[in-house]
Scaffold this motif. Sequence first.
Motif, short mmCIF file in Angstrom:
data_model
loop_
_atom_site.label_atom_id
_atom_site.label_comp_id
_atom_site.label_asym_id
_atom_site.label_seq_id
_atom_site.Cartn_x
_atom_site.Cartn_y
_atom_site.Cartn_z
N THR A 104 0.85 -1.18 0.00
CA THR A 104 0.00 0.00 0.00
C THR A 104 0.89 1.24 0.00
O THR A 104 1.74 1.39 0.89
CB THR A 104 -0.90 0.02 1.25
N PRO A 105 0.71 2.15 -0.97
CA PRO A 105 1.49 3.39 -0.93
C PRO A 105 1.13 4.21 0.32
O PRO A 105 0.02 4.13 0.84
CB PRO A 105 1.05 4.13 -2.19
N TRP A 106 2.05 5.01 0.79
CA TRP A 106 1.87 5.75 2.04
C TRP A 106 0.74 6.76 1.95
O TRP A 106 0.09 7.08 2.94
CB TRP A 106 3.15 6.46 2.44
N PHE A 107 0.46 7.28 0.75
CA PHE A 107 -0.52 8.35 0.62
C PHE A 107 -1.96 7.85 0.49
O PHE A 107 -2.88 8.64 0.38
CB PHE A 107 -0.19 9.23 -0.59
N VAL A 108 -2.19 6.55 0.54
CA VAL A 108 -3.54 6.01 0.40
C VAL A 108 -4.36 6.22 1.67
O VAL A 108 -5.56 6.49 1.61
CB VAL A 108 -3.48 4.51 0.04
#
Length: 64
Positions: free
Chosen positions: A34-38
């Motif tokens: 999961t990307p950090w900005f999600v």
Amino acid sequence: MLRHRFQPGRLVAGVFLIVAGVVYAGDAGGLWETPWFVLIPLVVGGLCTAGAVGVVARAADRRR
């Protein structure tokens, strides 16, 4: 247990925060990436939705 009024805004906020926790736990456990900005839009969107639900519920409760 004492009776209290049902507050749907808190229910919606709780559901969104549980989903954010599951996404974070899945990423930490290595099940998916999961990307950090999600998580930021997920939590902010959930809190905004909970606020809108709370306002609508309060308006509906005042009409009764």
